[in-house]
Structure formats: structure tokens, C-alpha cells
Design a protein around this motif. Structure first.
Motif, PDB file in Angstrom:
ATOM      1  N   GLN A 175     -10.378  12.569   9.212  1.00  0.00           N
ATOM      2  CA  GLN A 175     -10.784  12.049   7.903  1.00  0.00           C
ATOM      3  C   GLN A 175     -10.188  10.667   7.655  1.00  0.00           C
ATOM      4  N   GLY A 176      -8.912  10.488   8.047  1.00  0.00           N
ATOM      5  CA  GLY A 176      -8.290   9.183   7.860  1.00  0.00           C
ATOM      6  C   GLY A 176      -8.990   8.092   8.651  1.00  0.00           C
ATOM      7  N   GLY A 177      -9.425   8.409   9.892  1.00  0.00           N
ATOM      8  CA  GLY A 177     -10.145   7.425  10.690  1.00  0.00           C
ATOM      9  C   GLY A 177     -11.493   7.068  10.083  1.00  0.00           C
TER      10      GLY A 177
ATOM     11  N   ARG B  76       0.839  -1.196   0.000  1.00  0.00           N
ATOM     12  CA  ARG B  76       0.000   0.000   0.000  1.00  0.00           C
ATOM     13  C   ARG B  76       0.878   1.251   0.000  1.00  0.00           C
ATOM     14  N   ARG B  77       0.424   2.247  -0.755  1.00  0.00           N
ATOM     15  CA  ARG B  77       1.143   3.517  -0.774  1.00  0.00           C
ATOM     16  C   ARG B  77       0.923   4.300   0.513  1.00  0.00           C
TER      17      ARG B  77
ATOM     18  N   MET C   1     -14.750   3.062   7.125  1.00  0.00           N
ATOM     19  CA  MET C   1     -15.612   2.783   5.973  1.00  0.00           C
ATOM     20  C   MET C   1     -15.017   1.669   5.118  1.00  0.00           C
ATOM     21  N   ILE C   2     -13.706   1.683   4.934  1.00  0.00           N
ATOM     22  CA  ILE C   2     -13.063   0.649   4.125  1.00  0.00           C
ATOM     23  C   ILE C   2     -13.139  -0.703   4.828  1.00  0.00           C
ATOM     24  N   GLU C   3     -12.972  -0.728   6.130  1.00  0.00           N
ATOM     25  CA  GLU C   3     -13.083  -1.993   6.866  1.00  0.00           C
ATOM     26  C   GLU C   3     -14.489  -2.585   6.723  1.00  0.00           C
TER      27      GLU C   3
ATOM     28  N   ASP D 194      -7.784   1.920  -2.433  1.00  0.00           N
ATOM     29  CA  ASP D 194      -6.475   2.567  -2.445  1.00  0.00           C
ATOM     30  C   ASP D 194      -6.602   4.064  -2.716  1.00  0.00           C
ATOM     31  N   ARG D 195      -7.513   4.437  -3.606  1.00  0.00           N
ATOM     32  CA  ARG D 195      -7.705   5.868  -3.890  1.00  0.00           C
ATOM     33  C   ARG D 195      -8.166   6.600  -2.626  1.00  0.00           C
ATOM     34  N   VAL D 196      -9.079   5.999  -1.904  1.00  0.00           N
ATOM     35  CA  VAL D 196      -9.595   6.648  -0.694  1.00  0.00           C
ATOM     36  C   VAL D 196      -8.525   6.670   0.391  1.00  0.00           C
ATOM     37  N   ARG D 197      -7.714   5.620   0.483  1.00  0.00           N
ATOM     38  CA  ARG D 197      -6.627   5.635   1.463  1.00  0.00           C
ATOM     39  C   ARG D 197      -5.637   6.741   1.146  1.00  0.00           C
ATOM     40  N   ASP D 198      -5.310   6.926  -0.143  1.00  0.00           N
ATOM     41  CA  ASP D 198      -4.362   7.964  -0.521  1.00  0.00           C
ATOM     42  C   ASP D 198      -4.898   9.357  -0.217  1.00  0.00           C
TER      43      ASP D 198
END
Length: 318
Positions: free
Chosen positions: A153-155, A86-87, A160-162, A199-203
Motif C-alpha cells: 500500500q505504501g508503494g 514530513r511525519r 500515486m503521489i509522485e 500528507d494524509r495519504v502518506r500517513d
């Protein structure tokens, strides 16, 4: 239980789905080592039945602790592999390889413990911990690519991704109940498109609001449709139902891929805007690009002589 094989020429298989291959699973390059360490600890298990009760308990405990350490180490290697690909990633919340190292030392110490010989068992345990670190390395201890990302925002994006990953897992479980390897691979291809959106949302967690409908409503609908298809297709084996489901996956996969591209294009647009604004601010401050440096004067004797002939006023100026 027998499984129905879905091959290239099986009935009901659409030929336009043959080219893309499912993504390879993420696997650490050292993922096979823990099982060999567990096998190396087998003498503790087999030798326990030829000892007195106290020795048997110690040897069985040693093998159990070492086996648990290798399971913990395997989980740590899997977490590290996901971290590396992951980036943008947070460090693992639990340092599993560190715990595996401690358990390895404890298991070796239990296996070598003898009355009056605790010092020697401690040395063996400490040596085992060092060897574990040399064999498997340390856990990632720092976040990667998290600079400039708002923690709130990261949390939200991570939660949401989990939740979305849980929907994907339920889709895979529903398809596995059919026992068709081709459908398993087809769902894995769809999952790859969804994970690209992850990945886009994580970035850029700021994209969560734009992708929320895809990670929530659309993915939940895909899960529910997959569960219903699995129940129906196991009973009927109707090719029309299968084709309808595959068409549904094709359309949904294209939608998710298009959304990922739009988010990426939005990131590029934001970058262009930031660069343009910075250039305007520099221009208002009077900052300009520096002029190119002038060429150095000729250095050789012949070049200086010719230069003097071409500039006759130079000698008079001197």
C-alpha cells in the motif's frame, strides 16, 4: 523579459484572495554552505592557468570534482529538509551527502597530488571527508513513521503521489509563463492544499482509494485547465477569464481541503472504534480498572494519638 506586476490594487485582483499567504518553501538551515565551499575552491580554478599542462589538468579536475560534490551535497540537504518536515517519510534512496563527502575528499586529493606525494594527498582527502561530515552531517538512514504501514500500500501511495506532484509542477510551469507573480502565489496556495492531502495519504496509505480521484482525475483536470488558461490569458489579458480561473481555483482548493478534513475525521473514527473494541475484549476477559489505593496511616505522634482515641477497639485488639 519584462514581467507584469500583480499587486494589491492591480485591476482584476480579487480582494478575497489577499489574506492567505503562499507557504514558505522548504529549505534546510545549512542550504547556503555548499556555495561557500565552492567559492573556497576557486584558487584551484584560477591557479590552473599558471601551471604546466599536467598541473592545469589536475587543478581543473579538482575544482570540477569539488563543485560537483557541493551540488550533490545541496541535493542531499534538500532531500533531508523534505524528510524532516514530513511525519511519514522513507530514507533517501541515494545517500547524496555521503557521495558529496567522498567527492570532496577526492577533489582535495587531486588538487594536492604531486609526484611522489600521494600519501600526503590521501591524508588531505581523508581530512576533507571528515570536515564535510562535520559541516553537513549524515544522510537520514532510517524510515520515519513507517511502523505498521503495509509496504505494498505504501508503494502504491508513493507512486500515486509522485505522479500527482508532476501534475502540480506542470501547473506551476504553465502559470509562470504568464509572468504574473500574483497568479504564481495563488497557484502555490492551491498547491499547499493539495500537498496537505498528500500528507494524509502518506500517513495512512489505506486512504489512497478514497483520495485516488482527487490525486488523479481532479488534479489532471486542474492541470489541463491551467494550461489552457495560461495560453488564453497571455493572448487576451481578459479580466473575466482571470476571474473565472481564480474562482475555479477557489472551489477546487475548498474541495481538496474538505477531503483532507474528512480523511482526518475518518482516522479519528477508526481510532475510536479500535479503542472501543479493545475495551470490550478486556471486559470479556474480566479485566477491570484497579481500585484506588487506600490512604496511608498517619505517621506523626499526635496523629497516632488522635487516631487511637477515635478507634478505642484498636488497643484491645492488640
Amino acid at each position: 523579459m519584462a514581467k507584469r506586476f500583480g499587486g494589491r490594487f492591480s485591476p482584476g485582483i480579487r480582494q478575497d484572495n489577499l489574506n492567505p499567504a503562499p507557504p514558505a518553501p522548504i529549505r534546510h538551515r545549512l542550504a547556503g554552505r555548499p556555495k561557500y565551499v565552492t567559492m573556497a575552491a576557486a584558487p584551484f580554478l584560477f591557479g590552473a592557468f599558471f601551471q604546466d599542462p599536467a598541473g592545469m589538468a589536475g587543478s581543473l579536475a579538482a575544482f570540477g570534482v569539488i563543485a560537483s560534490a557541493m551540488w550533490m551535497t545541496g541535493e542531499g540537504l534538500a532531500a533531508e529538509a523534505a524528510y524532516q518536515v514530513r511525519r511519514v517519510a522513507r530514507r533517501p534512496a541515494i545517500p547524496r551527502k555521503l557521495f558529496g563527502s567522498v567527492l570532496t575528499g577526492l577533489g582535495l586529493g587531486l588538487g594536492m597530488a604531486e609526484p611522489g606525494g600521494l600519501a600526503g594527498a590521501g591524508v588531505v582527502g581523508a581530512t576533507g571527508m571528515v570536515l564535510h561530515w562535520l559541516a553537513f552531517g549524515a544522510d537520514p538512514m532510517r524510515d520515519k513513521g513507517m511502523a505498521g504501514i503495509d509496504d505494498f500500500q505504501g508503494g502504491r501511495a508513493r507512486r500515486m503521489i509522485e505522479e500527482a506532484e508532476g501534475h502540480l509542477s506542470q501547473m506551476r510551469d504553465a502559470i509562470r509563463r504568464i509572468g504574473d507573480r500574483w497568479l504564481d502565489a495563488r497557484v502555490d496556495r492551491f498547491a499547499a492544499a493539495v500537498e496537505d492531502l498528500f500528507d494524509r495519504v502518506r500517513d495512512n496509505p489505506g486512504d489512497l482509494s478514497a483520495a485516488r480521484r482527487y490525486l488523479g482525475i481532479y488534479l489532471m483536470g486542474a492541470r489541463d485547465a491551467t494550461v489552457k488558461f495560461s495560453d488564453l490569458y497571455r493572448r487576451t489579458r481578459d479580466p473575466a477569464v482571470r476571474q473565472s480561473y481564480e474562482t475555479f481555483l477557489d472551489d477546487l482548493e475548498q474541495d481538496f481541503s474538505a477531503k483532507s478534513r474528512r480523511l482526518l475525521e475518518g482516522d479519528k473514527t477508526d481510532l475510536d472504534i479500535e479503542i472501543s473494541v479493545l475495551r470490550d475484549r478486556l471486559a470479556r476477559e474480566g479485566v477491570r480498572a484497579s481500585e484506588p489505593a487506600a490512604l496511608d496511616a498517619p505517621r506523626t505522634e499526635t496523629a497516632r494519638f488522635l487516631d487511637g482515641l477515635l478507634t478505642p477497639g484498636r488497643d484491645k485488639a492488640r
